[in-house]
Design a protein around this motif. Sequence first.
Motif, PDB file in Angstrom:
ATOM      1  N   MET A  28      13.510  17.650  -1.736  1.00 35.27           N
ATOM      2  CA  MET A  28      14.866  18.413  -1.314  1.00 35.27           C
ATOM      3  C   MET A  28      15.456  19.512  -2.162  1.00 35.27           C
ATOM      4  O   MET A  28      15.777  20.656  -1.639  1.00 35.27           O
ATOM      5  N   MET A  29      15.322  19.032  -3.420  1.00 38.55           N
ATOM      6  CA  MET A  29      15.978  20.099  -4.503  1.00 38.55           C
ATOM      7  C   MET A  29      15.206  21.307  -4.964  1.00 38.55           C
ATOM      8  O   MET A  29      15.706  22.313  -4.626  1.00 38.55           O
ATOM      9  N   PHE A  30      13.757  20.904  -4.892  1.00 38.11           N
ATOM     10  CA  PHE A  30      13.058  21.955  -5.064  1.00 38.11           C
ATOM     11  C   PHE A  30      12.814  23.038  -3.914  1.00 38.11           C
ATOM     12  O   PHE A  30      12.932  24.190  -3.899  1.00 38.11           O
ATOM     13  N   GLY A  32      15.041  23.632  -1.400  1.00 38.14           N
ATOM     14  CA  GLY A  32      16.349  24.483  -1.440  1.00 38.14           C
ATOM     15  C   GLY A  32      16.403  25.386  -2.253  1.00 38.14           C
ATOM     16  O   GLY A  32      16.672  26.507  -1.993  1.00 38.14           O
ATOM     17  N   THR A  33      15.994  25.127  -3.734  1.00 35.03           N
ATOM     18  CA  THR A  33      16.003  26.135  -4.652  1.00 35.03           C
ATOM     19  C   THR A  33      15.090  27.223  -4.372  1.00 35.03           C
ATOM     20  O   THR A  33      15.202  28.400  -4.580  1.00 35.03           O
ATOM     21  N   VAL A  36      16.146  29.428  -1.713  1.00 29.08           N
ATOM     22  CA  VAL A  36      17.148  30.598  -2.019  1.00 29.08           C
ATOM     23  C   VAL A  36      16.553  31.633  -2.745  1.00 29.08           C
ATOM     24  O   VAL A  36      16.584  32.866  -2.810  1.00 29.08           O
ATOM     25  N   SER A  53      14.602  19.512   5.244  1.00 30.37           N
ATOM     26  CA  SER A  53      15.721  18.672   4.321  1.00 30.37           C
ATOM     27  C   SER A  53      16.482  17.650   5.036  1.00 30.37           C
ATOM     28  O   SER A  53      16.544  16.462   4.580  1.00 30.37           O
TER      29      SER A  53
END
Lengths: 166, 428
Positions: A28-30, A32-33, A36, A53
């Motif tokens: 999820m973190m990667f 989302g990053t 963006v 996500s």
Amino acid sequence: MLLKKIEKGIHLIENIFAIFGGILFLAMMFLGTGDVSGRYLLNHPITGTMEMSSIMMGVIVLLGWAYTQRHRGHITVELFISRYPPRVRSVVNFITLLLSLILFLAITKQSTLIALRSWQEHRVIPTLGIPTAPFHSLVPIGAILLCIEFIIQMLYLIPDMRKEST
Amino acid sequence: MSPLMVCLVGLAGFFLLMSQGMPIAFSFGLSGFIGIILLKGLNPALATIGNAPYTWATMGALLPVPLFMLMGQFAYHSGISTDLFLAAHKWLGKRSGGLALATTVASTGFGACCGVSLAGAATMSAVAYPEMKEFNYHPRLSTGCIAAGGSLSCLIPPSAAFIIYGVFTETSISKLFVAGILPGLLLSGLYMTAIIIMCKRDPSLGPPGPSYSLKEKLIALKGVLGVLGLFIFVIGGLFIGVFTPSEAAAMGAFGAFIIMVLRRRLTRSALVTALRDTLISTCFILTITIGAMIFSNFLALGGFSALFRDWILSLHVSRHIILITILLIYIPLGMVMDGLAMLLLTLPIVFPIVTQLGFNAIWFGVIMTLIVEMALITPPVGMNSYIVHGMTKVPLEEVFRGIIPFFFMMLLCLALLYIFPQIVLILV
């Protein structure tokens, strides 16, 4: 002995689900990053990031139910119960576990029906084009695992309830 | 039984189950389920509990909750909070009560990279408490300022309370975050004022520590840069609208992850613990949300919220009296309930009333968050106080005595925000 084996097996499944959940957090973190940075640096966002996500969060939560219950992660108010004598406390714990079990058996039953319908209807998640049925199936899977966890915890309480009555 | 009666019985049932040690999430779910059976029959009740888990566990609007928690966990494991404390210690330590001030400053800073307060209280118990003990601080002062300081992370963005409030009232989460900054700093300042006054009246509470050279002080600041950069990036990006809240949360978690890597704190065990703790917190918060949604569905079906709203709005008294009464009810409610669960239980009932009375939704969000913050430290069910007690082994009664001055500062902060809503709204 059989009980110990079952317990071990269940806890193994819970741990595997928890590890899987941990990996999904990183994903999820990667994701989302990446979305963006892709949007601002390459002018090319990752389509469906939000939907993916959200589903990952669902997987984490539903499959994490039993693991969280085992580690006493579901917040409880222990103000009164901590003052009860040990045996009364075991009985009260047993009853609340039983009530939780009833609730989650009902959830298991109903969500199984929903999941079955979802398999038959071949519905897909709009932006991603993947079927919803496997994800709907996570609710009964997570719920039944939680039910088994409740039963294991109840079985452990039985000796405590007997002990001081004799 | 009339629908209203069923609702009241349902509420009583919920409180009964919760008080007997049933997890709050399941107490919500079960009493809501039985309530809907009594109101509408078995099938609608089954439909509600069958659908709620999937709907709410995959609710995109709630994504910032786990991601900001992940950011907090990474920040925690990268040793940011320890560095913050050590830096503040070097600058403030030689004053009377200086270590308590340093704890408050460090908690404020840590609040800026963490969405829930337990991690903050836990680190400060581990880092700041032994230091304060060594310098003969009174345990009441040291534990009080740790428990109260930890709760600052509710007001200082990012904050789980703001996300939940934003999602369930359809208020902008970005605006809530920005609105929380000044009140958070105000409260932090009030805490420090309380510490200074207490130590002035009784210097034995917090004897002065050693002093450091300017060079040492400046070097200590290096550890703070990471936090500051991360905060400005995440909240700044939200503020100017570059990111949505969930994007900001993902970027923030990534940023904290990078800080962890750069500081060579990324070990296998740190990563596993961080992910595991995030998993458990995410699971319990979302499960409480699922349960609370079943329960508020029940209250809505029984017409409780509407009846209550109509009754309140029909009272011919000043809107301020109504709101102040509502807030006064919250304080004892927060004493016996978890803050977030309280928010989820009451928002569907209270929010329509408050907005119809003409109060600003963002302002009320900040007020509610301050109330949640109070709930975290007040006896008998103040989570933060329990954490501090558990980690420092200071008797719970002492911790609860220690928070009294800070609790009054919270009340003062509440009064100030009430009288001067500009403090909340000026940045928005």
